[in-house]
Design an enzyme around this catalytic site. Structure first.
Site, mmCIF file in Angstrom:
data_model
loop_
_atom_site.group_PDB
_atom_site.id
_atom_site.type_symbol
_atom_site.label_atom_id
_atom_site.label_comp_id
_atom_site.label_asym_id
_atom_site.label_seq_id
_atom_site.Cartn_x
_atom_site.Cartn_y
_atom_site.Cartn_z
ATOM 1 N N HIS A 392 0.833 -1.208 0.000
ATOM 2 C CA HIS A 392 0.000 0.000 0.000
ATOM 3 C C HIS A 392 0.869 1.260 0.000
ATOM 4 C CE1 HIS A 392 -3.699 2.248 1.362
ATOM 5 N NE2 HIS A 392 -2.760 3.080 1.797
ATOM 6 N N GLU A 393 1.809 1.331 0.939
ATOM 7 C CA GLU A 393 2.637 2.537 1.058
ATOM 8 C C GLU A 393 3.574 2.696 -0.138
ATOM 9 O OE1 GLU A 393 1.852 4.744 3.048
ATOM 10 O OE2 GLU A 393 0.580 3.582 4.407
ATOM 11 N N HIS A 396 1.702 4.499 -2.800
ATOM 12 C CA HIS A 396 1.794 5.940 -2.594
ATOM 13 C C HIS A 396 3.142 6.466 -3.088
ATOM 14 C CE1 HIS A 396 -1.855 6.631 -0.391
ATOM 15 N NE2 HIS A 396 -1.530 5.846 0.623
ATOM 16 N N HIS A 399 3.463 6.554 -6.822
ATOM 17 C CA HIS A 399 2.598 7.618 -7.334
ATOM 18 C C HIS A 399 3.347 8.955 -7.232
ATOM 19 C CE1 HIS A 399 -1.787 9.379 -7.404
ATOM 20 N NE2 HIS A 399 -1.024 9.844 -8.370
#
Length: 603
Positions: A392-393, A396, A399
């Site tokens: 998940h991180e 980020h 991105h």
């Protein structure tokens, strides 16, 4: 790292498990140089006050200087805060963070005149300057966005006053953060082996997944008993934060705090309301899952501390950090060779701070400055949940990496509305990979249970949080008092509605609002649910279409804030203005629930 009864000190953590903040500043002395640079640039930009409406060239000079100032300030602030996050008890970096915060207040006070002066320029004149002044067209999107804010922008003097209040306005969040991360100490509890182990926020999840119900109950009660000792203090900090939100909304003439929070993303309040209404409509699915969990655990009463233990307890899935890294790399292979190369660089080149240590900020996040690669803070525990958190991180982080590479500083920072899409898409691809490669029936059931839990935690739970935020802000706007008791009563009512008749809503969980840091970042959590829904759709497209969908997705990652969030997502292939993606995600939840029931019937 070996698990010990107490947390290691920062100095005892091996270097390979620490992020490399030296990539930002090699030394604190280098940080000091940029602090002085920020002060000099602040003086320069303050001297331009009153001149922006004179010419296109003067406006361009101010905007260019503002970019340089804010880019440097971001780097200064990020370094100081991340150093403090390594160990919140470190007084040196407490001091640097305080200085960076004060500096930020000074900077935003100094540039507060810019937006009002731009708004004073007649639209026709501004359009002419953009066409005729070389380089000013770079700021067209920014200037259009400022114009959109015209009804909510005050005079230069009033804007300066609000900017100078920012440090004061951040006090509730800061007070809660210091209490939650530095001062709050949890007791020792007895683990499954009969040994006394310190309860920490990082270990709490592990204890909640324990097969031993006594351990779960003991950890649950110990955690909330600790927060309960400070319930009135934390209520004061949270209500002060809510009052701050309402004050700013009213001062800037927004209809409500919710409207004000969504305005930045150009998202209608109807999107927020649609989410809550759609989830409320599908709550019978959540209740069905709760009933299934109760049945599989074989308990007469299902308690809140029974929500996280796997309902397929025969499967042990211990995942060391290095194994998690390897699995994530393989799972994200559908995103292409280029994405995989950047991902590998992040894992091996000092982007990630892996393990929990004494004083370290809890939880996980991705952050960084435009001038360097992104960073990820983890408090890694060897379980499935933490592997997904890592994926998940890193979503980020990549991105941010792609946006920073593709966009100038002006447009690199993507809006919060799309922030959870890339992270959650990584989780969806990781789950798909695990389900595709798992042949063991029990492991498959375990993973389906985990995925059901992701839906429960990310879609249902975050929407419950979002509804809580909406209710408490509306009560403040209506002049109704908010206290520890009233906050707990509201929170309890929501828990009863969302979990249904098969759940015993323990009184301890009425205090859960007291430990949620996101409540100090108003109306943020709903984006987890919308992001999860968008990611569900986009991951499906990537797996089914291949390269065309990957290309659309990478363009989305590179978009930054060069367009509004709903437009960026629509180009990528999903329309979040409609409740349809939420319903589509819930249909996946239903399918998983059906499969779990079928697998159980075959046992």
């Amino acid at each position: 790292m070996n698990k010990s009864k107490t947390l290691p000190k920062r100095s005892d953590v091996p270097a390979e498990y620490k992020w490399r903040l030296e990539d930002i500043y090699a030394t604190d002395a280098d940080w000091e140089k940029d602090v002085q640079k920020v002060k000099q640039l602040t003086e320069q930009i303050a001297a331009l006050k009153g001149t922006l409406a004179q010419s296109g060239e003067q406006l361009l000079a101010a905007l260019t200087l503002q970019d340089e100032l804010l880019k440097t300030l971001d780097t200064v602030y990020v370094y100081a805060r991340m150093r403090r996050d390594e160990d919140n008890a470190n007084s040196t970096y407490q001091g640097l963070t305080d200085r960076a915060t004060s500096l930020s207040t000074q900077v935003y006070g100094a540039i507060a005149y810019i937006q009002p002066e731009i708004l004073s320029i007649p639209t026709e004149q501004l359009e002419t300057w953009i066409k005729e002044t070389k380089g000013l067209d770079h700021y067209r999107i920014m200037l259009d966005e400022i114009t959109r804010y015209k009804p909510h922008t005050l005079s230069a003097e009033e804007e300066a006053l609000l900017a100078n209040m920012s440090e004061l306005a951040s006090a509730p969040s800061k007070i809660f953060g210091m209490l939650n991360n530095a001062d709050l100490k949890f007791p020792m509890i007895t683990d499954e082996n009969g040994e006394e182990v310190e309860l920490t926020k990082g270990r709490y999840t592990q204890f909640m997944e324990s097969k031993d119900r006594r351990v779960r109950k003991e950890a649950f009660e110990a955690l909330y008993a600790t927060y309960g000792k400070f319930r009135n203090t934390i209520a004061a900090s949270l209500t002060s934060s809510i009052k701050k939100d309402v004050f700013y909304a009213r001062t800037r003439k927004y209809p409500s705090a919710l409207y004000a929070a969504l305005f930045a993303d150009n998202v209608e309040v109807s999107v927020y309301d649609n989410l809550i209404a759609t989830i409320r409509e599908h709550l019978p699915l959540m209740h069905r899952y709760i009933a299934l969990r109760k049945k599989l655990l074989g308990v007469e009463e299902l308690h809140m501390y029974d929500l996280y233990v796997p309902i397929v307890p025969e499967v042990e899935m211990k995942i060391p950090y290095d194994q998690a890294v390897a699995t994530i790399k393989e799972a994200l292979h559908p995103l292409g060779e280029e994405y995989g190369r950047v991902l590998a660089e992040g894992f091996s080149n000092g982007w990630i701070d892996v393990h929990e240590n004494e004083g370290k900020t809890s939880g996980a996040y991705s952050w960084g400055a435009y001038t360097t690669h992104p960073y990820v803070l983890m408090n890694y525990q060897e379980n499935v949940n933490n592997m997904f958190t890592l994926a998940h991180e890193m979503g980020h982080a990549l991105h941010s990496y792609y946006s920073n590479q593709a966009q100038p500083y002006t447009y690199a920072d993507y809006k919060i509305f799309v922030a959870e899409v890339a992270s959650t898409l990584n989780e969806a691809l990781l789950m798909h990979h695990l389900l595709q490669t798992t042949t063991d029936k029990k492991q498959r059931m375990y993973l389906i249970n985990y995925y059901l839990e992701q839906f429960r935690g990310t879609v249902f739970r975050q929407t419950m949080f979002a509804e809580f935020e909406k209710i408490v802000h509306e009560k403040e706007e209506q002049g109704e008092p908010l206290t520890a008791d009233s906050l707990s009563a509201i929170y309890r009512e929501l828990n009863v509605a969302y979990h249904g008749p098969e759940m015993v809503v323990d009184s301890e969980v009425d205090l859960e609002w007291a430990r949620i840091p996101h409540f100090y970042r108003n109306f943020y959590v709903y984006k987890y649910a919308t992001g999860f829904s968008a990611a569900t759709s986009l991951s499906k497209q990537i797996l089914e279409e291949g390269q065309p969908a990957v290309d659309r997705y990478l363009q989305f990652l590179k978009g930054g804030s060069s367009d509004y969030p709903l437009n960026l997502l629509k180009k990528a292939g999903v329309d979040m203005a409609s409740p349809a993606p939420i319903a589509e995600a819930l249909s996946v939840f239903k399918g998983l629930l059906d499969e779990m029931e079928q697998l159980l019937a075959e046992k």
